[in-house]
Design a protein around this motif. Structure first.
Motif, PDB file in Angstrom:
ATOM      1  N   GLY A   1      14.384  -4.770  -8.619  1.00 12.42           N
ATOM      2  CA  GLY A   1      14.773  -4.142  -9.882  1.00 12.42           C
ATOM      3  C   GLY A   1      13.937  -2.914 -10.147  1.00 12.42           C
ATOM      4  N   ASN A   2      12.688  -2.909  -9.644  1.00  5.33           N
ATOM      5  CA  ASN A   2      11.856  -1.709  -9.740  1.00  5.33           C
ATOM      6  C   ASN A   2      12.336  -0.668  -8.732  1.00  5.33           C
ATOM      7  N   ASP A   3      12.081   0.601  -9.042  1.00  4.13           N
ATOM      8  CA  ASP A   3      12.477   1.665  -8.124  1.00  4.13           C
ATOM      9  C   ASP A   3      11.586   1.709  -6.887  1.00  4.13           C
ATOM     10  N   ILE A   4      10.292   1.430  -7.069  1.00  4.19           N
ATOM     11  CA  ILE A   4       9.360   1.380  -5.952  1.00  4.19           C
ATOM     12  C   ILE A   4       8.464   0.163  -6.132  1.00  4.19           C
ATOM     13  N   ILE A   5       8.302  -0.616  -5.079  1.00  4.56           N
ATOM     14  CA  ILE A   5       7.390  -1.757  -5.066  1.00  4.56           C
ATOM     15  C   ILE A   5       6.283  -1.424  -4.078  1.00  4.56           C
ATOM     16  N   VAL A   6       5.066  -1.202  -4.589  1.00  7.18           N
ATOM     17  CA  VAL A   6       3.926  -0.805  -3.759  1.00  7.18           C
ATOM     18  C   VAL A   6       3.038  -2.026  -3.542  1.00  7.18           C
TER      19      VAL A   6
ATOM     20  N   LYS B   1      -9.549  -3.795   3.315  1.00  8.91           N
ATOM     21  CA  LYS B   1      -8.434  -4.519   2.702  1.00  8.91           C
ATOM     22  C   LYS B   1      -8.259  -4.006   1.286  1.00  8.91           C
ATOM     23  N   ILE B   2      -7.100  -3.496   0.974  1.00 10.32           N
ATOM     24  CA  ILE B   2      -6.818  -2.944  -0.345  1.00 10.32           C
ATOM     25  C   ILE B   2      -5.875  -3.893  -1.072  1.00 10.32           C
ATOM     26  N   VAL B   3      -6.385  -4.517  -2.118  1.00 15.66           N
ATOM     27  CA  VAL B   3      -5.589  -5.466  -2.899  1.00 15.66           C
ATOM     28  C   VAL B   3      -5.372  -4.888  -4.296  1.00 15.66           C
ATOM     29  N   LEU B   4      -4.122  -4.655  -4.636  1.00 12.34           N
ATOM     30  CA  LEU B   4      -3.768  -4.084  -5.924  1.00 12.34           C
ATOM     31  C   LEU B   4      -3.502  -5.184  -6.953  1.00 12.34           C
ATOM     32  N   LYS B   5      -3.377  -4.799  -8.196  1.00 10.46           N
ATOM     33  CA  LYS B   5      -3.012  -5.733  -9.251  1.00 10.46           C
ATOM     34  C   LYS B   5      -1.490  -5.854  -9.329  1.00 10.46           C
ATOM     35  N   ASP B   6      -1.024  -6.997  -9.793  1.00 11.16           N
ATOM     36  CA  ASP B   6       0.387  -7.127 -10.124  1.00 11.16           C
ATOM     37  C   ASP B   6       0.594  -6.430 -11.464  1.00 11.16           C
ATOM     38  N   ALA B   7       1.103  -5.218 -11.418  1.00  6.89           N
ATOM     39  CA  ALA B   7       1.171  -4.432 -12.649  1.00  6.89           C
ATOM     40  C   ALA B   7       2.206  -3.326 -12.539  1.00  6.89           C
ATOM     41  N   ASN B   8       2.759  -2.963 -13.688  1.00  3.32           N
ATOM     42  CA  ASN B   8       3.555  -1.746 -13.752  1.00  3.32           C
ATOM     43  C   ASN B   8       2.593  -0.568 -13.757  1.00  3.32           C
ATOM     44  N   VAL B   9       2.933   0.496 -13.062  1.00  6.79           N
ATOM     45  CA  VAL B   9       2.016   1.614 -12.871  1.00  6.79           C
ATOM     46  C   VAL B   9       2.358   2.745 -13.828  1.00  6.79           C
ATOM     47  N   ASP B  10       1.372   3.151 -14.634  1.00 11.93           N
ATOM     48  CA  ASP B  10       1.594   4.289 -15.518  1.00 11.93           C
ATOM     49  C   ASP B  10       1.198   5.574 -14.800  1.00 11.93           C
ATOM     50  N   ARG B  11       1.347   6.693 -15.463  1.00  5.66           N
ATOM     51  CA  ARG B  11       1.131   7.987 -14.824  1.00  5.66           C
ATOM     52  C   ARG B  11      -0.295   8.157 -14.320  1.00  5.66           C
ATOM     53  N   CYS B  12      -1.264   7.672 -15.082  1.00  2.00           N
ATOM     54  CA  CYS B  12      -2.657   7.841 -14.686  1.00  2.00           C
ATOM     55  C   CYS B  12      -2.983   6.994 -13.460  1.00  2.00           C
ATOM     56  N   LYS B  13      -2.587   5.731 -13.492  1.00  2.00           N
ATOM     57  CA  LYS B  13      -2.915   4.830 -12.392  1.00  2.00           C
ATOM     58  C   LYS B  13      -2.235   5.236 -11.100  1.00  2.00           C
ATOM     59  N   PHE B  14      -1.102   5.897 -11.201  1.00  2.00           N
ATOM     60  CA  PHE B  14      -0.393   6.280  -9.990  1.00  2.00           C
ATOM     61  C   PHE B  14      -1.211   7.246  -9.146  1.00  2.00           C
TER      62      PHE B  14
ATOM     63  N   ILE C   1       7.628   2.048 -11.116  1.00  2.00           N
ATOM     64  CA  ILE C   1       6.789   1.620 -10.007  1.00  2.00           C
ATOM     65  C   ILE C   1       6.041   0.334 -10.357  1.00  2.00           C
ATOM     66  N   ARG C   2       6.038  -0.589  -9.407  1.00  2.00           N
ATOM     67  CA  ARG C   2       5.317  -1.850  -9.565  1.00  2.00           C
ATOM     68  C   ARG C   2       4.363  -2.029  -8.399  1.00  2.00           C
ATOM     69  N   THR C   3       3.092  -2.320  -8.674  1.00  2.00           N
ATOM     70  CA  THR C   3       2.151  -2.678  -7.621  1.00  2.00           C
ATOM     71  C   THR C   3       2.019  -4.190  -7.556  1.00  2.00           C
ATOM     72  N   THR C   4       1.685  -4.706  -6.344  1.00  2.00           N
ATOM     73  CA  THR C   4       1.610  -6.155  -6.178  1.00  2.00           C
ATOM     74  C   THR C   4       0.362  -6.551  -5.381  1.00  2.00           C
ATOM     75  N   LYS C   5       0.018  -7.827  -5.499  1.00  2.00           N
ATOM     76  CA  LYS C   5      -1.099  -8.389  -4.749  1.00  2.00           C
ATOM     77  C   LYS C   5      -0.701  -8.802  -3.337  1.00  2.00           C
ATOM     78  N   TYR C   6       0.589  -8.770  -3.043  1.00  2.00           N
ATOM     79  CA  TYR C   6       1.044  -9.224  -1.731  1.00  2.00           C
ATOM     80  C   TYR C   6       0.520  -8.305  -0.624  1.00  2.00           C
ATOM     81  N   ILE C   7      -0.230  -8.855   0.313  1.00  2.00           N
ATOM     82  CA  ILE C   7      -0.767  -8.073   1.426  1.00  2.00           C
ATOM     83  C   ILE C   7       0.296  -8.080   2.518  1.00  2.00           C
ATOM     84  N   THR C   8       1.083  -7.021   2.565  1.00  2.00           N
ATOM     85  CA  THR C   8       2.284  -7.021   3.397  1.00  2.00           C
ATOM     86  C   THR C   8       2.119  -6.390   4.769  1.00  2.00           C
ATOM     87  N   THR C   9       1.144  -5.480   4.911  1.00  2.00           N
ATOM     88  CA  THR C   9       1.164  -4.579   6.065  1.00  2.00           C
ATOM     89  C   THR C   9      -0.212  -4.405   6.676  1.00  2.00           C
TER      90      THR C   9
END
Length: 284
Positions: free
Chosen positions: A108-113, A128-141, A190-198
């Protein structure tokens, strides 16, 4: 179709099978793999044909190498039918089923990071870069951990990409950064996630980003000028300074000892260099 995986392939005979296998391991239902052979001169195309026979991957092939990943990625976009697009370089690979989990939770999000690991070519984990499960605002992007190697671990909603006619530049390095910021200035959710995918492989010998050639430097100058013009038109001055400081200065320190007098004059004539000199730091 859930996800279309797009692989730009140029002389990656030692890596591409592992990358494809990591996608197949997620489950072959509701996904497609589009491998774009970009004028390979090694055994890459033969391996892709074997993978086509084994797993039904799609192959697009160019006789002549383009020199950059933009053209094969664009060809993959045109051929894709998935709800989301996943761009991965064939020398990287996916970890387990984490990308599918991220898709199922945050579609549903346009980009899932997603989060990721970095290793050297010998397999040693560097970071290892682990992000928060969060919607990303302009500053955080603009934060490095969100943007760094973003395309290799992200999912892009195909309808958003096509509705804004967003494509990769085909004549320069850094096309992934330009692509990402173009989605940003077009208002991507944009949504960031904790999933370590790559697993991102850093400093592979022979990869374009490790070869500081005259072609690399001049292509980078073109890319940064386009990058500056894009963000200067669409972002506020604080965001522009943050983005330039993040993405240009590190590159300049990397290549400055390899820059010729002619290339230095070319850099000094650009809008982004003039902006940096005036607004951010003194660049020698």
């Amino acid at each position: 179709m859930k996800i279309s995986f797009i692989l730009p392939c140029h002389n990656v005979e030692d890596y591409v099978r592992k990358c494809v296998d990591s996608i197949i391991a997620m489950g072959e239902a509701d996904i497609e793999i589009i491998a774009v052979n970009d004028g390979s001169t090694d055994n890459t195309l033969n391996i892709l044909n074997e993978l086509k026979n084994q797993h039904g991957i799609k192959i697009i092939s160019f006789d002549n190498a383009s020199g950059f990943a933009g053209r094969p990625r664009n060809a993959g976009i045109e051929a894709a039918s998935g709800e989301y697009l996943a761009f991965i370089d064939p020398d990287d690979y996916y970890l387990g089923n984490e990308l599918i989990k991220a898709y199922e939770k945050y579609q549903g999000n346009d980009i899932i990071v997603n989060s990721f690991k970095i290793s050297n070519p010998q397999g040693k984990i560097l970071d290892k870069i682990v992000l928060k499960d969060a919607n990303v605002d302009r500053c955080k992007f603009l934060w490095r951990q969100v943007v760094n190697v973003c395309n290799q671990r992200s999912l892009y909603k195909r309808s958003f990409i096509n509705s804004h006619n967003i494509r990769f530049y085909e004549d320069c390095i850094g096309e992934d950064l330009l692509f990402l910021y173009t989605t940003y200035v077009n208002g991507a959710k944009i949504r960031t996630t904790k999933y370590i995918t790559t697993m991102y492989i850093d400093d592979r010998v022979g990869s374009l980003s490790t070869v500081i050639s005259s072609h690399y430097i001049e292509s980078s100058i073109l890319a940064y000028e386009r990058f500056f013009n894009l963000i200067n038109k669409n972002l506020c001055s604080k965001e522009v300074n943050s983005a330039i400081g993040e993405h240009f200065l590190g590159y300049y320190l990397k290549v400055r000892t390899s820059i010729s007098s002619k290339q230095k004059e070319l850099i000094m004539s650009t809008n982004f260099y003039k902006h940096i000199k005036k607004n951010i730091v003194k660049v020698k």
